[in-house]
Design an enzyme around this catalytic site. Structure first.
Site, PDB file in Angstrom:
ATOM      1  CG  ASP A  83      75.095  21.621  10.201  1.00 49.87           C
ATOM      2  OD1 ASP A  83      74.057  22.150  10.653  1.00 49.87           O
ATOM      3  OD2 ASP A  83      76.117  21.456  10.880  1.00 49.87           O
ATOM      4  CB  SER A  84      71.115  17.651   8.519  1.00 52.37           C
ATOM      5  OG  SER A  84      72.086  16.797   9.107  1.00 52.37           O
ATOM      6  N   GLY A  85      72.232  19.072  11.350  1.00 53.13           N
ATOM      7  CA  GLY A  85      72.255  18.829  12.790  1.00 53.13           C
ATOM      8  C   GLY A  85      72.758  17.439  13.114  1.00 53.13           C
ATOM      9  N   GLY A  86      72.762  16.557  12.115  1.00 52.66           N
ATOM     10  CA  GLY A  86      73.148  15.165  12.349  1.00 52.66           C
ATOM     11  C   GLY A  86      74.562  15.021  12.885  1.00 52.66           C
TER      12      GLY A  86
ATOM     13  CG  ASP B 132      74.268  12.818   7.003  1.00 49.78           C
ATOM     14  OD1 ASP B 132      73.980  13.694   7.845  1.00 49.78           O
ATOM     15  OD2 ASP B 132      75.396  12.741   6.492  1.00 49.78           O
TER      16      ASP B 132
ATOM     17  CD  GLN C  68      78.037  10.122   5.764  1.00 47.14           C
ATOM     18  OE1 GLN C  68      79.166   9.674   5.947  1.00 47.14           O
ATOM     19  NE2 GLN C  68      77.648  11.289   6.287  1.00 47.14           N
TER      20      GLN C  68
ATOM     21  N   GLY D 213      81.349  12.540   6.040  1.00 46.59           N
ATOM     22  CA  GLY D 213      82.089  11.500   6.738  1.00 46.59           C
ATOM     23  C   GLY D 213      83.569  11.438   6.419  1.00 46.59           C
TER      24      GLY D 213
ATOM     25  CG  ASP E 124      81.976  23.249   5.938  1.00 49.21           C
ATOM     26  OD1 ASP E 124      81.763  22.217   5.283  1.00 49.21           O
ATOM     27  OD2 ASP E 124      81.988  23.265   7.181  1.00 49.21           O
TER      28      ASP E 124
ATOM     29  CB  CYS F  88      98.183  37.733   2.596  1.00 47.55           C
ATOM     30  SG  CYS F  88      96.432  37.873   2.987  1.00 47.55           S
TER      31      CYS F  88
ATOM     32  CB  CYS G  68      93.785  40.020   4.058  1.00 51.91           C
ATOM     33  SG  CYS G  68      94.712  39.881   5.592  1.00 51.91           S
TER      34      CYS G  68
ATOM     35  CB  CYS H  89      98.700  40.758   5.255  1.00 53.93           C
ATOM     36  SG  CYS H  89      98.485  39.122   5.974  1.00 53.93           S
TER      37      CYS H  89
ATOM     38  CG  HIS I 133      95.955  36.159   7.498  1.00 54.36           C
ATOM     39  ND1 HIS I 133      96.442  36.537   6.264  1.00 54.36           N
ATOM     40  CD2 HIS I 133      96.399  34.888   7.708  1.00 54.36           C
ATOM     41  CE1 HIS I 133      97.167  35.545   5.771  1.00 54.36           C
ATOM     42  NE2 HIS I 133      97.161  34.533   6.621  1.00 54.36           N
TER      43      HIS I 133
HETATM   44 ZN   LIG Z   1      96.439  38.369   5.229  1.00 47.72          ZN
END
Ligand SMILES: [Zn+2]
Length: 397
Positions: A98-101, A152, A214, A241, A291, A329, A331, A334, A360
């Site tokens: 990211d830009s840090g903004g 931004d 934005q 935003g 994200d 799940c 994973c 699990c 998980h």
């Molecule tokens: Zn799991």
């Protein structure tokens, strides 16, 4: 950088079902099938999860790094000395920085905003720093991420039309300055740390730059921001935003208004969002990338996202449970551990509890997007989304 073999990122649309898209993003370091959830590695680590697990078990193709945090500590000098974030962390797949903004505007109290940039005090030691579009581009070049974000301004989610419009105009001017500094840095081949041999012959081995739309909850300003960002031209486009304290209905409304209007020939990224429900709504609106810190943040407090809804292992009803966290799940957590054991680890203050639940959660988010992708390819996304949302509400455990 106009000829075809100097691209820093390639986007291919694999399938579309309604507005939902399945695509492939090729970066110099990894091939990313979308829709994708990108785990957040704020300080150069996804909290509680080893890279070995992210690579071999969870199969994350891209993670985030936060420019603000890495800029303050260990600092850009260390980044340049190490040859960028990949060598420093040993993560060899793609990074998005990211830009840090966002952090400057949300974490620091003491800041002075001018046309030039932002002066702020570190949340760590109060030291004074300055960040601008140019500084952010230089920082992200030193980090050597595959995807760089423009710098931004992030106005509060409930900002008035007038405040948002003013902010959006500043963001547009900063986007242009980001673009210019970024291009100069890429052309000079300076400060990019170590440039890998790209995976695909059509790729240049350089970084890619994303613009940010934005406009808070104001549809006309979102449209204006989109127009001005596309006018400058980027490798991908992000919606910024959102998920900053507004009502869900506002976020879904903006998504519905703007996502499908974003360029079809580039990846679309919804920044900092969200819950599994938000991800499904985002995909339905035409978003490709997400994200969020919640899988790991919640993992540390014993809160698990499952196909049957959100549960907390602190709940006494799990004391004697021999069931996995999520019966649906696959994973490794699990497959192996009972929720009774995970609850015991949490109660006993064992750090493994945070690690296992975070593992998980991240696996669940990534798998949910992988399943959404398959549903889009099979042209059954709408039914898939309805079924998943129903199951999440069932609270079956
Ligand atoms: Zn799991």
């Amino acid at each position: 950088m106009s000829n075809s073999n100097s691209k820093s990122l390639i986007w291919e649309l694999d399938a579309q079902d309604g507005k939902a898209r399945a695509g492939t993003i090729r970066t110099r370091r990894s091939v990313i099938e979308t829709p994708i959830f990108m785990p957040v590695g704020t300080q150069g680590a996804v909290k509680g999860i080893r890279f070995e697990w992210l690579e071999n078990e969870i199969d994350a193709r891209i993670i985030l790094g936060n420019t603000y945090h890495l800029f303050l500590r260990p600092g850009l000098e260390a980044m340049r000395r190490f040859g960028g974030l990949h060598r420093f962390t040993t993560w060899e797949r793609a990074f998005l920085t990211d830009s840090g903004g966002f952090q400057v505007f949300s974490l620091t109290d003491l800041r002075k905003l001018t046309e030039d940039g932002v002066e702020f005090r570190s949340h760590l030691d109060g030291s004074k720093h300055f960040i601008s579009p140019e500084v952010s581009m230089e920082a992200q070049a030193a980090l050597g991420s595959e995807i760089v974000m423009v710098f931004d301004e992030c106005p509060p989610g409930d900002a008035s039309h007038e405040t948002t419009k003013k902010s959006l105009e500043l963001t547009a001017r900063w986007a242009l300055r980001s673009r210019e500094r970024f291009d100069a840095l890429q052309a000079d081949d300076m400060d990019t740390g170590f440039t890998p041999v790209p995976l695909e012959p059509q790729l240049s081995g350089r970084q890619a730059l994303f613009g940010i739309i934005q406009g808070a909850g104001h549809y006309d300003l979102r449209s204006e921001s989109l127009y001005r960002t596309v006018e400058i031209g980027f490798d991908g486009y992000a919606i910024g935003g959102l998920s900053v304290g507004e009502e869900k209905s506002v976020m879904y409304g903006v998504l519905d208004h703007i996502a499908h209007r974003m360029p079809a020939d580039a990846p679309r990224y919804l920044m900092g969002v969200g819950t599994p429900e938000d991800l499904l709504e985002g995909v339905a609106a035409g978003v490709d990338m997400f994200d969020c810190v919640i899988p790991t943040r919640n993992g540390r407090t014993g809160s698990a996202f499952t196909s049957l809804g959100k549960i907390n292992i602190r709940n006494a009803k799990f004391t004697l449970s021999d069931e996995p966290l999520d019966p649906n799940c696959e994973c490794s957590v699990c497959k192996r551990y009972s929720v009774g054991y995970l609850r015991h680890l949490y109660q006993a203050g064992e750090m493994t509890s945070a690690t296992l639940v975070s593992h998980h959660n991240v696996a669940y988010f990534i798998t949910l997007m992988r399943r959404a992708r398959q549903a889009i390819i099979d042209e059954r996304f709408d039914g898939f989304k309805k079924q998943e949302l129903e199951l999440m509400k069932s609270n079956g455990l």
